[in-house]
Design a protein around this motif. Structure first.
Motif, mmCIF file in Angstrom:
data_model
loop_
_atom_site.group_PDB
_atom_site.id
_atom_site.type_symbol
_atom_site.label_atom_id
_atom_site.label_comp_id
_atom_site.label_asym_id
_atom_site.label_seq_id
_atom_site.Cartn_x
_atom_site.Cartn_y
_atom_site.Cartn_z
ATOM 1 N N MET A 1 0.843 -1.190 0.000
ATOM 2 C CA MET A 1 0.000 0.000 0.000
ATOM 3 C C MET A 1 0.885 1.248 0.000
ATOM 4 O O MET A 1 1.854 1.321 0.736
ATOM 5 C CB MET A 1 -0.878 -0.018 1.264
ATOM 6 N N SER A 2 0.546 2.198 -0.821
ATOM 7 C CA SER A 2 1.247 3.479 -0.743
ATOM 8 C C SER A 2 0.213 4.597 -0.802
ATOM 9 O O SER A 2 -0.877 4.414 -1.343
ATOM 10 C CB SER A 2 2.257 3.610 -1.878
ATOM 11 N N PHE A 3 0.583 5.736 -0.243
ATOM 12 C CA PHE A 3 -0.308 6.894 -0.283
ATOM 13 C C PHE A 3 -0.208 7.574 -1.645
ATOM 14 O O PHE A 3 0.851 7.565 -2.268
ATOM 15 C CB PHE A 3 0.062 7.875 0.820
ATOM 16 N N VAL A 4 -1.292 8.184 -2.089
ATOM 17 C CA VAL A 4 -1.276 8.856 -3.389
ATOM 18 C C VAL A 4 -0.477 10.168 -3.339
ATOM 19 O O VAL A 4 -0.095 10.714 -4.353
ATOM 20 C CB VAL A 4 -2.696 9.123 -3.909
ATOM 21 N N PHE A 5 -0.295 10.680 -2.138
ATOM 22 C CA PHE A 5 0.635 11.797 -1.920
ATOM 23 C C PHE A 5 1.137 11.662 -0.495
ATOM 24 O O PHE A 5 0.536 10.944 0.311
ATOM 25 C CB PHE A 5 -0.020 13.161 -2.172
ATOM 26 N N PRO A 6 2.240 12.307 -0.144
ATOM 27 C CA PRO A 6 2.797 12.107 1.198
ATOM 28 C C PRO A 6 1.808 12.539 2.278
ATOM 29 O O PRO A 6 1.240 13.632 2.180
ATOM 30 C CB PRO A 6 4.037 12.999 1.215
ATOM 31 N N PRO A 7 1.568 11.683 3.314
ATOM 32 C CA PRO A 7 0.665 12.093 4.392
ATOM 33 C C PRO A 7 1.296 13.215 5.222
ATOM 34 O O PRO A 7 2.507 13.429 5.178
ATOM 35 C CB PRO A 7 0.512 10.826 5.233
ATOM 36 N N ILE A 8 0.457 13.919 5.968
ATOM 37 C CA ILE A 8 0.925 15.022 6.805
ATOM 38 C C ILE A 8 2.001 14.529 7.774
ATOM 39 O O ILE A 8 1.882 13.449 8.363
ATOM 40 C CB ILE A 8 -0.262 15.650 7.573
ATOM 41 N N LYS A 9 3.038 15.314 7.914
ATOM 42 C CA LYS A 9 4.052 15.067 8.935
ATOM 43 C C LYS A 9 3.408 15.414 10.282
ATOM 44 O O LYS A 9 2.795 16.475 10.410
ATOM 45 C CB LYS A 9 5.263 15.959 8.649
ATOM 46 N N THR A 10 3.517 14.526 11.255
ATOM 47 C CA THR A 10 2.840 14.743 12.532
ATOM 48 C C THR A 10 3.232 16.096 13.133
ATOM 49 O O THR A 10 4.414 16.329 13.394
ATOM 50 C CB THR A 10 3.200 13.626 13.531
ATOM 51 N N PRO A 11 2.263 16.991 13.337
ATOM 52 C CA PRO A 11 2.611 18.254 13.998
ATOM 53 C C PRO A 11 3.113 17.980 15.418
ATOM 54 O O PRO A 11 2.647 17.040 16.082
ATOM 55 C CB PRO A 11 1.283 19.018 14.032
ATOM 56 N N SER A 12 4.049 18.772 15.883
ATOM 57 C CA SER A 12 4.615 18.525 17.213
ATOM 58 C C SER A 12 5.101 19.837 17.807
ATOM 59 O O SER A 12 5.197 20.853 17.110
ATOM 60 C CB SER A 12 5.770 17.524 17.124
ATOM 61 N N ILE A 13 5.383 19.763 19.098
ATOM 62 C CA ILE A 13 5.834 20.961 19.805
ATOM 63 C C ILE A 13 7.029 20.579 20.680
ATOM 64 O O ILE A 13 7.152 19.437 21.109
ATOM 65 C CB ILE A 13 4.664 21.567 20.628
ATOM 66 N N ALA A 14 7.895 21.542 20.919
ATOM 67 C CA ALA A 14 9.095 21.282 21.720
ATOM 68 C C ALA A 14 8.732 20.967 23.165
ATOM 69 O O ALA A 14 7.709 21.425 23.683
ATOM 70 C CB ALA A 14 10.018 22.495 21.672
ATOM 71 N N ILE A 15 9.576 20.158 23.804
ATOM 72 C CA ILE A 15 9.456 19.896 25.243
ATOM 73 C C ILE A 15 10.653 20.548 25.924
ATOM 74 O O ILE A 15 11.806 20.324 25.530
ATOM 75 C CB ILE A 15 9.417 18.384 25.535
#
Ligand code: MN
Length: 228
Positions: free
Chosen positions: A1-15
């Motif tokens: 299985m592959s995505f038809v376009f790159p999925p969203i990069k997981t949003p994140s915040i600094a610790i």
């Protein structure tokens, strides 16, 4: 299985104090949670049940970021808020156990297209376009609760170009943090990675391109952004 376009990069915040990052799942926001702010919005400050709205996880802006003045508005408002980061799955948790789900705290700004929100409010329509837009959720690094303890009575403040505009205490929250977590967890399953913006005190106002916004909650790392 592959995505038809790159999925969203997981949003994140600094610790704070770590190179690890906090992956963001969802952003919940609480409306009308400081009495003086409820009054300035022309609403009844009695203790009604809290209500929630949402922002997309990728609306996060890291500390020090530049926020493009958004489209569709002539009235962009700041709202300084204590942000609670959830670290555990929580289902129908009791108030007395709700703090167990806290990973940590941060300082955030709930940027609001006030004119759109107020038009929607008057028309009985959803607030989404007034609240959930690109770059609408600036957030400073998260401090782990092991470091901060539970935050119950901290100063919360915001300044525009060095002039203080909001200045209150988190003890003035109409619904406090464990109450909010408990109520939310009875309506949905809270998950690790969820953020809760807990509401803003009085003093909200419009900002324009070129304004520098800074704010803080107690000893947490403050937020600094620039509108461009
Ligand atoms: Mn808010």
């Amino acid at each position: 299985m592959s995505f038809v376009f790159p999925p969203i990069k997981t949003p994140s915040i600094a610790i704070e104090g770590s190179s690890d990052r906090f992956p963001i799942r969802r952003i919940f926001c609480v409306g009308r949670n400081y009495a003086k702010h409820v009054k300035e919005m022309g609403q009844d400050p009695e203790r009604h049940p809290p209500f929630f709205f949402f922002k997309p996880a990728d609306a996060i802006v890291e500390n020090g970021g530049k926020v493009p003045y958004p489209t569709l508005t002539k009235e962009l408002h700041y709202e300084i808020e204590l942000v609670v980061a959830i670290g555990k799955e929580l289902n129908a948790v009791e108030v007395k156990n709700a703090n167990d789900g806290i990973f940590g705290y941060a300082v955030g700004i709930d940027l609001t297209r006030r004119d759109i929100q107020m038009d929607a409010m008057r028309a009985g329509m959803p607030w989404d376009f007034g609240k959930a837009f690109d770059h609408s959720a600036p957030c400073a690094p998260i401090h782990r609760v092991e470091e901060t303890g539970f935050i119950e009575d901290a100063r919360i403040w915001l300044a525009v170009n060095g002039e203080t505009k909001q200045d209150a205490k988190t003890s003035e929250l109409i619904w406090n943090v464990p109450e909010l977590i408990s109520i939310l967890s009875h309506g949905i399953s809270l998950k690790p990675g969820d953020l809760i913006y807990t509401g803003t005190p009085a003093g909200v106002d419009a900002i324009v391109a070129g304004d520098v916004i800074s704010g803080g909650v107690g000893n947490l790392t403050g937020i600094d952004i620039e509108i461009v």
